[in-house]
Design a protein around this motif. Structure first.
Motif, short mmCIF file in Angstrom:
data_model
loop_
_atom_site.label_atom_id
_atom_site.label_comp_id
_atom_site.label_asym_id
_atom_site.label_seq_id
_atom_site.Cartn_x
_atom_site.Cartn_y
_atom_site.Cartn_z
N SER A 266 -20.71 -4.09 -3.58
CA SER A 266 -20.51 -3.05 -2.57
C SER A 266 -21.81 -2.86 -1.81
N THR A 268 -23.79 -1.32 2.13
CA THR A 268 -23.78 -0.61 3.40
C THR A 268 -24.63 -1.40 4.38
N ARG A 269 -24.13 -1.60 5.58
CA ARG A 269 -24.85 -2.41 6.57
C ARG A 269 -25.58 -1.49 7.54
N THR A 276 -27.44 -3.29 -1.12
CA THR A 276 -26.63 -3.17 -2.33
C THR A 276 -27.52 -2.70 -3.47
N ASP A 295 -23.71 1.71 8.91
CA ASP A 295 -23.35 2.69 7.87
C ASP A 295 -21.94 2.48 7.32
N GLU A 296 -21.24 1.47 7.81
CA GLU A 296 -19.88 1.24 7.31
C GLU A 296 -19.96 0.47 5.99
N PRO A 297 -19.24 0.92 4.95
CA PRO A 297 -19.28 0.19 3.68
C PRO A 297 -18.60 -1.17 3.80
N THR A 369 -15.12 -5.47 5.61
CA THR A 369 -15.20 -4.02 5.74
C THR A 369 -14.20 -3.38 4.78
#
Length: 370
Positions: A266, A268-269, A276, A295-297, A369
């Motif tokens: 998992s 976050t970009r 990670t 900020d999208e996981p 995503t």
């Protein structure tokens, strides 16, 4: 240049006509916009899918995703509630028309073989050929093809599980059905015999020209036996294609796992960096199938043999290493003792206690995503 055949027709023209006929005449088994529910539970949600003549199509997915429901609709075990099914370009079933299983040119193979215990092996295989003059010849031919010549007078309980399932496949194929439906046919077979039985079944089925649909929850089985794979999630087809296509361009994380397994990270970009608990990875390390926003996981899929480790005194700690001969299965712990399992190349050899960083081994990792 056109070459005339014995009847004075151009072979190029004949081939063209045949190709056009095939293109305008749907063949095989086709599901069109199928919906199905059990009480208030939706099992199938708009399934459109085709198994072509001569093709083995696998329905792959977790238990409860709708695979067996779709198969039972084609077999006539369940009535069609919405949508339609066609066989060889001819309507087979719809909400208004649901013929019983015996009125369909469909062969069925179940998980437990479902042979008739009071009938011999030969009688089981010939069950759907009772009134045919060629019955004995067909039975003898199939007995030879499944490697059970001379066992026709035996009863099912005297055979091994693998032999019983061979008989079940032969029984389903004996009437020369237009479509063969197989529901988890190898699930009850000893694991050491499954691959051999899969290969024998594929050879036997491919010698016919019927469409075959096989239900399984085992990705390895689907990849080994199928021409195409339809991955199902929650009553929908997520993606359908060859094993190579699913592996190269998975439409979702689930498809990626089904087509090649692996570990999931998992992340976050942010500004091109995927963060990670097991490290930070650059954009060029990842292959996004749906462009993420900041900020999208996202979920990163690390497939077997697609990662490398680098010594680093402040890195992740290796807590366990298992050697399979073909690979190393390495367990890594982060600072909070969360674990990550990676399947790596057998060299270089790693040991518990080593401190490392994770790196790609030259190929980007698929990322999705959430």
């Amino acid at each position: 240049m056109l070459i005339n055949n014995d009847r004075g027709q151009s072979t190029d023209l004949v081939d063209l006509v045949k190709a056009l006929e095939r293109s305008v005449t749907p063949m095989g088994l086709r599901f069109q916009d199928i919906y199905h529910s059990y009480a208030d539970t939706s099992a199938l949600r708009g399934i459109t899918l085709e198994a072509k003549d001569g093709e083995i199509l696998c329905l792959l997915g977790r238990s409860g995703c709708g695979k067996s429901t779709l198969l039972n609709l084609a077999a006539g075990i369940l009535p069609v509630q919405a949508g339609s099914i066609a066989l060889g370009g001819t309507p087979l079933a719809s909400q208004q028309h649901n013929p019983p299983p015996e009125k369909r040119s469909v062969g069925l193979v179940f998980q437990d073989s479902a042979l008739f215990p009071h009938l011999t092996v030969a009688q089981n295989i010939g069950f759907g050929l009772r009134d045919r003059p060629s019955r004995q010849a067909v039975v003898n031919d199939l007995l030879e093809q499944i490697g059970l010549s001379g066992l026709g007078e035996r009863f099912p309980h005297t055979l091994s599980g693998g032999q019983q399932q061979r008989v079940a496949v032969a029984r389903a194929l004996a009437p020369a059905p237009q479509v063969l439906l197989m529901d988890e046919p190898f699930a009850s077979i000893d694991i050491s015999l499954r691959r051999q039985l899969r290969e024998e079944t594929r050879r036997l089925v491919k010698a016919r020209d019927c469409a075959t649909i096989l239900v399984t929850h085992d990705p390895e089985e689907a990849l080994e036996i199928a021409d195409r794979i339809a991955v199902m999630e929650e009553g929908r087809i997520t993606q359908c294609g060859t094993g190579r296509e699913l592996h190269a361009e998975p439409a979702s994380l689930f498809v990626g796992l089904m087509a090649g397994s692996g570990a999931v990270l998992s992340a976050t970009r942010m500004n091109g960096i995927a963060k990670t608990r097991f490290g930070r990875f650059e954009a060029q390390d990842l292959s996004f199938f749906t462009p993420p926003r900041n900020d999208e996981p996202v979920d990163i899929l690390i497939r077997p043999h697609c990662a490398a480790l680098q010594n680093d005194p402040s890195g992740l700690r290796i807590t366990d290493v298992r050697h399979t001969g073909r690979s190393q299965i390495v367990t890594l712990d982060d600072m909070d003792s969360d674990s990550l399992l990676l399947e790596l190349d057998p060299e270089p050899v790693w040991f518990p206690g080593d401190r490392v960083l994770i790196r790609t081994n030259g190929k980007p990792w698929p990322a999705f995503t959430c």
